[in-house]
Design a protein around this motif. Sequence first.
Motif, PDB file in Angstrom:
ATOM      1  N   ILE A 193       0.838  -1.200   0.000  1.00 31.92           N
ATOM      2  CA  ILE A 193       0.000   0.000   0.000  1.00 31.92           C
ATOM      3  C   ILE A 193       0.876   1.254   0.000  1.00 31.92           C
ATOM      4  O   ILE A 193       0.650   2.189  -0.785  1.00 31.92           O
ATOM      5  N   ALA A 194       1.880   1.276   0.872  1.00 27.43           N
ATOM      6  CA  ALA A 194       2.757   2.455   0.952  1.00 27.43           C
ATOM      7  C   ALA A 194       3.456   2.710  -0.366  1.00 27.43           C
ATOM      8  O   ALA A 194       3.533   3.849  -0.842  1.00 27.43           O
ATOM      9  N   SER A 195       3.981   1.652  -0.978  1.00 27.84           N
ATOM     10  CA  SER A 195       4.684   1.789  -2.255  1.00 27.84           C
ATOM     11  C   SER A 195       3.754   2.311  -3.342  1.00 27.84           C
ATOM     12  O   SER A 195       4.125   3.173  -4.136  1.00 27.84           O
ATOM     13  N   ASN A 196       2.515   1.794  -3.362  1.00 25.57           N
ATOM     14  CA  ASN A 196       1.606   2.097  -4.462  1.00 25.57           C
ATOM     15  C   ASN A 196       0.854   3.409  -4.295  1.00 25.57           C
ATOM     16  O   ASN A 196       0.274   3.901  -5.263  1.00 25.57           O
ATOM     17  N   VAL A 197       0.870   3.991  -3.101  1.00 28.30           N
ATOM     18  CA  VAL A 197       0.344   5.349  -2.980  1.00 28.30           C
ATOM     19  C   VAL A 197       1.474   6.375  -3.049  1.00 28.30           C
ATOM     20  O   VAL A 197       1.248   7.521  -3.432  1.00 28.30           O
ATOM     21  N   TYR A 198       2.674   5.953  -2.689  1.00 27.97           N
ATOM     22  CA  TYR A 198       3.854   6.822  -2.856  1.00 27.97           C
ATOM     23  C   TYR A 198       4.054   7.096  -4.345  1.00 27.97           C
ATOM     24  O   TYR A 198       4.305   8.238  -4.759  1.00 27.97           O
ATOM     25  N   VAL A 199       3.937   6.052  -5.153  1.00 29.46           N
ATOM     26  CA  VAL A 199       4.013   6.182  -6.614  1.00 29.46           C
ATOM     27  C   VAL A 199       2.713   5.608  -7.187  1.00 29.46           C
ATOM     28  O   VAL A 199       2.618   4.417  -7.471  1.00 29.46           O
ATOM     29  N   PRO A 200       1.679   6.440  -7.340  1.00 24.92           N
ATOM     30  CA  PRO A 200       0.386   5.933  -7.795  1.00 24.92           C
ATOM     31  C   PRO A 200       0.457   5.294  -9.185  1.00 24.92           C
ATOM     32  O   PRO A 200       1.232   5.720 -10.040  1.00 24.92           O
ATOM     33  N   GLU A 201      -0.367   4.281  -9.375  1.00 25.83           N
ATOM     34  CA  GLU A 201      -0.348   3.524 -10.626  1.00 25.83           C
ATOM     35  C   GLU A 201      -0.603   4.415 -11.836  1.00 25.83           C
ATOM     36  O   GLU A 201       0.085   4.308 -12.856  1.00 25.83           O
ATOM     37  N   ASP A 202      -1.601   5.308 -11.736  1.00 28.18           N
ATOM     38  CA  ASP A 202      -1.908   6.185 -12.869  1.00 28.18           C
ATOM     39  C   ASP A 202      -0.737   7.092 -13.201  1.00 28.18           C
ATOM     40  O   ASP A 202      -0.492   7.401 -14.366  1.00 28.18           O
ATOM     41  N   SER A 203      -0.016   7.522 -12.182  1.00 31.46           N
ATOM     42  CA  SER A 203       1.138   8.374 -12.400  1.00 31.46           C
ATOM     43  C   SER A 203       2.282   7.595 -13.030  1.00 31.46           C
ATOM     44  O   SER A 203       2.924   8.064 -13.979  1.00 31.46           O
ATOM     45  N   LEU A 204       2.543   6.388 -12.526  1.00 31.21           N
ATOM     46  CA  LEU A 204       3.659   5.593 -13.043  1.00 31.21           C
ATOM     47  C   LEU A 204       3.427   5.194 -14.487  1.00 31.21           C
ATOM     48  O   LEU A 204       4.368   5.185 -15.296  1.00 31.21           O
TER      49      LEU A 204
END
Length: 278
Positions: A193-204
């Motif tokens: 969760i921390a990794s995927n909100v730190y770098v959101p999927e839509d942004s990546l």
Amino acid sequence: MLKDVERVKNNMPGYEYRLIPEDSYESSNDIANSIVEDTALKYNVPKSEVRYPMVINYLYSIIGTCDICAYTPNLIFPFENNGQNALNDFNYGLTARNISFTAQSIDEVSTTFANRVCGFTLFPASGPIMFLNASINTWGRIIFTIIHELSHAYQALDDPTYKSSVALINAQKSQGNPYPEELQPIETEANIIASNVYVPEDSLKKEIMNKSFNQMKDIYGMSSAALHNRLKNFLHYTIGMSINAALEYTLAFRNNNTIKMDICRSYCIQSLHNPVVF
């Protein structure tokens, strides 16, 4: 209380990157995407523009009362040379990164404890208490820890079972037992969760198409190790590459291998439109 927690946590193993079942990753990613979506709505920005200060401030605003404490082995904050006021130095770093809260206190712990524990959260009846390691020498790691711990509080907010599980684990630790194995899924979920909100999927999905590894580090303010894991997970779980291929192309980005980076981008474009088997 901090000394008691220190005594038992010194027996705990560290948990870093681990390959997890796809369904576990998907459920963690769903939680992360929900947090990103709610954060985007709160700040009226596209999901691709959500950044960590927004996520941290959003999560902190909805979990209610949460005390923030810091700890360090020698009361000298590593980013400053004066060493006169570790709490002020640490809080200045939070404020400079547009984080809405500051630590109320700082405690001295052993070097062994500080080297092994980045942070933890307790859940007494009065509300969660987040403990943060102020001796970590990269802000990327501190930010990751904050999001990780806030995700625990977020999960506990509407899930009495989750809070009960954490309370049971803390009860075992208070008796001097080693780090219980049943905490591993909870910690793994919080890491994802921390990794995927730190770098959101839509942004990546957007940034990987034309940015280098170092440029993405600058965009997200993430450590190299954390971004490495985020890219590898994205390429494996989201794009559908084998874990070996995901590692190969993650290293291509880290080494700025532009030929392989462009190949990876082609795979991403194809996979995001049509599922591809690698």
